[in-house]
Each structure stands twice: as C-alpha cells, then as structure tokens.
Design a protein around this motif. Sequence first.
Motif, PDB file in Angstrom:
ATOM      1  N   ASP A  65      -0.441 -61.191 -57.953  1.00  0.00           N
ATOM      2  CA  ASP A  65      -0.103 -61.323 -59.348  1.00  0.00           C
ATOM      3  C   ASP A  65       0.375 -62.745 -59.573  1.00  0.00           C
ATOM      4  N   LEU A  66       0.636 -63.090 -60.814  1.00  0.00           N
ATOM      5  CA  LEU A  66       1.022 -64.457 -61.133  1.00  0.00           C
ATOM      6  C   LEU A  66       2.386 -64.816 -60.540  1.00  0.00           C
ATOM      7  N   TYR A 166      -4.203 -58.508 -74.890  1.00  0.00           N
ATOM      8  CA  TYR A 166      -3.727 -57.224 -74.386  1.00  0.00           C
ATOM      9  C   TYR A 166      -3.009 -57.352 -73.040  1.00  0.00           C
ATOM     10  N   SER A 167      -2.698 -58.562 -72.611  1.00  0.00           N
ATOM     11  CA  SER A 167      -1.983 -58.740 -71.351  1.00  0.00           C
ATOM     12  C   SER A 167      -0.567 -58.195 -71.459  1.00  0.00           C
ATOM     13  N   THR A 168      -0.026 -57.839 -70.330  1.00  0.00           N
ATOM     14  CA  THR A 168       1.343 -57.314 -70.310  1.00  0.00           C
ATOM     15  C   THR A 168       2.338 -58.444 -70.548  1.00  0.00           C
ATOM     16  N   GLU A 169       3.526 -58.077 -70.965  1.00  0.00           N
ATOM     17  CA  GLU A 169       4.571 -59.073 -71.191  1.00  0.00           C
ATOM     18  C   GLU A 169       4.950 -59.782 -69.888  1.00  0.00           C
ATOM     19  N   TYR A 173       4.742 -63.804 -69.406  1.00  0.00           N
ATOM     20  CA  TYR A 173       5.928 -64.563 -69.002  1.00  0.00           C
ATOM     21  C   TYR A 173       5.621 -65.426 -67.782  1.00  0.00           C
ATOM     22  N   HIS A 174       5.010 -64.814 -66.765  1.00  0.00           N
ATOM     23  CA  HIS A 174       4.697 -65.571 -65.548  1.00  0.00           C
ATOM     24  C   HIS A 174       3.647 -66.647 -65.823  1.00  0.00           C
TER      25      HIS A 174
END
Length: 240
Positions: A65-66, A166-169, A173-174
Amino acid sequence: MAIVAQVYLIYKSAIFMFVSDCQKVYNTLASWRIQLSYSLDVIWGRREPGCGLQGADSDYCCKDDLATLIQTYQRLTQLIHQTEKLYSATLQSFYATHIVTLCLELSFLAWGIGVGGNYFHEETVWQTLVILQTFIVFFLVSLKASRVAEEGLQCVALLRRSLPYYSTEKDKYHFEQLHMILTASPVCISGGQYFSITRAFIVTVVGVVLSYFMIVLQVKLPSVHQQRAALLATNWSLDQ
C-alpha cells in the motif's frame, strides 16, 4: 613515489566505488518506482495485486500500500544521504581537480594552435588523447551520478496520475504525504551540498571549460602573431 602512487590508487578506487554505489542507488530507486506504478495501477483497478511482477516484487505488491511505499522511500533517502556523506570529500576533490586539469590541458592546446607550424604533430595527438581521457572520466562519473536525479524526477512524474474519486480516505492521505515528500526534497547526489550532480550541472561545467578555452585561444593567437612579426622584423634588420 610510493606514497603518491598509493594516494592515487586510493583516490581512483574511491571514484570507482562511487560509480558502483550510484548504480546500486539508481537500481533501488528504479525498483521503487516500478512498485509505485503497480500500486497506482491497483488503486485505479487496472491491474490485479501481484500481476506482472516476479519474485520478491510480486510478494511485495500483493501486500503493498502507499504507507509501505512511504516507509521504503524514507529508507531510500537515508541511503542516498549516507552515500553523499561518504563521498562528499571525494566528489569535491574530483571535480576541483578535473576542472583545473581540463583548463590546463586546453590552455596547452591553445598555445600549440597559436604556435602553428612549430607545433609538433606528436604533441597534438598526445594532448588530444589526454584531453579525451579526462573528458571520458568526467562524463562517466557525472552521468552515473545524474541518473539518480533523473530517476527521482520520473518518480515525481508518476504522481501526476493522481487518484480516482472513489479512493479511500487512507489512500488519499498517504498519496498526499507521498507527493509532499517527493516534491519537497528531490533526490540527487550532491558534493557536500555545494553542488548537485545533474545534467544541467554537467552542461554548465562543460560550458565554462570550453569558454575558458576560447578565451585563452583568442589571447594566445594575437600574442604569437606579434612575436612572429617582431622576430621577422629583427631578422630583416640584421640582414640589412
């Protein structure tokens, strides 16, 4: 002579190790960029996790993940800073001596061109080979180091893709954190923070050296012609 030879070998060995370490840093940064590209593709839904990667990269991307990319990039920047700290004195010495050496060699060549007919062809060939050798070493070291900065710019270019709505918060943030880290302090190899080794730096150094050569050449030619004219006038007066 033994001490001079030892110091010379240590200096050349340090330059060789620097080029090798620059290649390793470049390969690591390129691998991180590939992982970032695959992570963005997964977020956009263009690729399944682990698809297209092999070996360790595939396992990494499956759980990637980021946030993990931010951590690995921080370790990578620490590696680059340690490389700069280790070779800063060597780079300062390398560029200082090479620029002075190039100027001296080109000044000798300008003097030879000004002398003209009295200048031996063997000396012309010898000086040309020495100048080429100095330029080759300069470009070899500089281009290897500048590839790190170029790869860093390619990593920044990947972030222009942004994220889908539609990306998650968490991903947003990352992504903002990653964008801030990459753009706030671009990665590059520097000589003790005095200069950054990029293609622009290489062009600047070459331009300064060639400008010096042209100035010396313009100064040498009139002085040589004046000396020849004075010598001819002296010979003519003696003959009279």
